[in-house]
Write a protein that holds these residues in place. Structure first.
Motif, PDB file in Angstrom:
ATOM      1  N   LEU A   1       3.399   4.087 -51.729  1.00 57.12           N
ATOM      2  CA  LEU A   1       4.101   2.812 -51.576  1.00 57.12           C
ATOM      3  C   LEU A   1       5.440   3.038 -50.877  1.00 57.12           C
ATOM      4  CD1 LEU A   1       4.171  -0.236 -52.209  1.00 57.12           C
ATOM      5  CD2 LEU A   1       5.289   0.357 -54.364  1.00 57.12           C
ATOM      6  N   HIS A   2       6.133   4.099 -51.258  1.00 61.12           N
ATOM      7  CA  HIS A   2       7.417   4.448 -50.639  1.00 61.12           C
ATOM      8  C   HIS A   2       7.250   4.746 -49.152  1.00 61.12           C
ATOM      9  CE1 HIS A   2      11.488   6.041 -50.408  1.00 61.12           C
ATOM     10  NE2 HIS A   2      11.002   7.139 -49.844  1.00 61.12           N
ATOM     11  N   HIS A   3       6.112   5.343 -48.776  1.00 63.65           N
ATOM     12  CA  HIS A   3       5.844   5.671 -47.373  1.00 63.65           C
ATOM     13  C   HIS A   3       5.080   4.556 -46.651  1.00 63.65           C
ATOM     14  CE1 HIS A   3       7.520   9.654 -47.577  1.00 63.65           C
ATOM     15  NE2 HIS A   3       6.817   9.906 -48.665  1.00 63.65           N
ATOM     16  N   LYS A   4       4.997   3.396 -47.279  1.00 59.62           N
ATOM     17  CA  LYS A   4       4.370   2.202 -46.704  1.00 59.62           C
ATOM     18  C   LYS A   4       2.883   2.378 -46.399  1.00 59.62           C
ATOM     19  CE  LYS A   4       8.521   0.036 -45.539  1.00 59.62           C
ATOM     20  NZ  LYS A   4       9.140   0.098 -46.815  1.00 59.62           N
ATOM     21  N   ARG A   5       2.219   3.143 -47.210  1.00 52.74           N
ATOM     22  CA  ARG A   5       0.758   3.277 -47.120  1.00 52.74           C
ATOM     23  C   ARG A   5       0.165   2.497 -48.292  1.00 52.74           C
ATOM     24  NH1 ARG A   5      -1.147   8.756 -44.595  1.00 52.74           N
ATOM     25  NH2 ARG A   5       0.158   8.705 -42.759  1.00 52.74           N
ATOM     26  N   PHE A   6       0.085   1.200 -48.109  1.00 55.61           N
ATOM     27  CA  PHE A   6      -0.224   0.292 -49.204  1.00 55.61           C
ATOM     28  C   PHE A   6      -1.648   0.423 -49.714  1.00 55.61           C
ATOM     29  CE2 PHE A   6       3.786  -1.654 -49.175  1.00 55.61           C
ATOM     30  CZ  PHE A   6       4.216  -1.638 -47.859  1.00 55.61           C
TER      31      PHE A   6
ATOM     32  N   SER B   1       0.889  -6.994 -52.623  1.00 55.46           N
ATOM     33  CA  SER B   1       0.110  -6.796 -51.405  1.00 55.46           C
ATOM     34  C   SER B   1      -0.466  -8.109 -50.890  1.00 55.46           C
ATOM     35  CB  SER B   1      -1.013  -5.795 -51.651  1.00 55.46           C
ATOM     36  OG  SER B   1      -0.487  -4.560 -52.030  1.00 55.46           O
TER      37      SER B   1
ATOM     38  N   SER C   1       2.385 -10.262 -49.500  1.00 59.47           N
ATOM     39  CA  SER C   1       2.954  -9.735 -48.261  1.00 59.47           C
ATOM     40  C   SER C   1       1.885  -9.388 -47.231  1.00 59.47           C
ATOM     41  CB  SER C   1       3.769  -8.482 -48.581  1.00 59.47           C
ATOM     42  OG  SER C   1       4.714  -8.737 -49.562  1.00 59.47           O
TER      43      SER C   1
ATOM     44  N   LEU D   1       2.551  -6.530 -44.155  1.00 57.24           N
ATOM     45  CA  LEU D   1       2.154  -5.163 -44.484  1.00 57.24           C
ATOM     46  C   LEU D   1       1.326  -4.494 -43.392  1.00 57.24           C
ATOM     47  CD1 LEU D   1       1.213  -5.491 -48.251  1.00 57.24           C
ATOM     48  CD2 LEU D   1       3.307  -4.636 -47.257  1.00 57.24           C
TER      49      LEU D   1
ATOM     50  N   ASN E   1      -2.498  -0.003 -41.535  1.00 58.78           N
ATOM     51  CA  ASN E   1      -2.496   0.765 -42.769  1.00 58.78           C
ATOM     52  C   ASN E   1      -3.887   1.313 -43.066  1.00 58.78           C
ATOM     53  OD1 ASN E   1      -2.373   1.157 -45.856  1.00 58.78           O
ATOM     54  ND2 ASN E   1      -0.247   0.907 -45.189  1.00 58.78           N
TER      55      ASN E   1
END
Length: 182
Positions: A130-135, A163, A166, A170, A175
């Motif tokens: 999540l921190h690295h935007k890999r949802f 998720s 957004s 996202l 992703n």
């Protein structure tokens, strides 16, 4: 830190029967079906996870206890590493912070397979992704955490709501391509 870890591998500090996850994993390995052939009050992921991990080691039955402790220690190291990557500690105090987080994690849990440790393990990956935007990866790991024990369903629901809310920002298509290429 090293002496504490070595001591914990062989003796552990606990007052309960934490070896029951290994016993249930062995039953699963023997062909029994969870909830049909034996009772388990939590979601099945922990038992399935430890059955998969311990499958190559069932031939060393005398050492499964120590091997499983070592694997739990490895889980703690990976949890610490994920926390460490998210909080982004400066290089100057990095080793001290890593050791401090590791000792604190080991101190609050028995060094045996345990559903809460597995939930934190999977959730640490969810938070890191999540921190690295890999949802998508974050959703997968938070779902795995939710399948270890019921309280970990809450972060999965929050992440799922976030998720869905957004969806356009996202960039799900990008992703998904990151998910399949990694």
């Amino acid at each position: 830190t090293i002496l504490f870890v070595i001591y914990s591998l062989f003796f552990g500090i606990e007052m309960m029967d934490s070896g029951f996850i290994i016993s249930l994993a062995k039953k699963l390995h023997g062909g029994q079906i969870i909830y049909k052939d034996f009772d388990y009050v939590r979601p099945p992921n922990t038992v399935i996870f430890w059955n998969i991990i311990l499958t190559p080691f069932w031939y060393f039955t005398k050492y499964v206890f120590v091997i499983s402790r070592f694997l739990v220690l490895l889980q703690f190291v990976l949890i610490t590493y994920n926390i460490y990557k998210v909080i982004n500690v400066s290089r100057k105090i990095s080793l001290h912070a890593f050791c401090l987080i590791l000792v604190m994690l080991i101190n609050i849990n028995p060094l045996m397979p345990w559903h809460t440790i597995d939930g934190i393990f999977f959730l640490s990956f969810a938070i890191r992704y999540l921190h690295h935007k890999r949802f998508l990866l974050s959703l997968v790991f938070s779902f795995l955490a939710a399948c270890t024990t019921q309280p970990f369903l809450i972060p999965f629901i929050f992440l799922l709501i976030y998720s869905i809310y957004s969806w356009k920002t996202l960039k799900w298509k990008e992703n998904y391509l990151q998910f399949t290429s990694s």
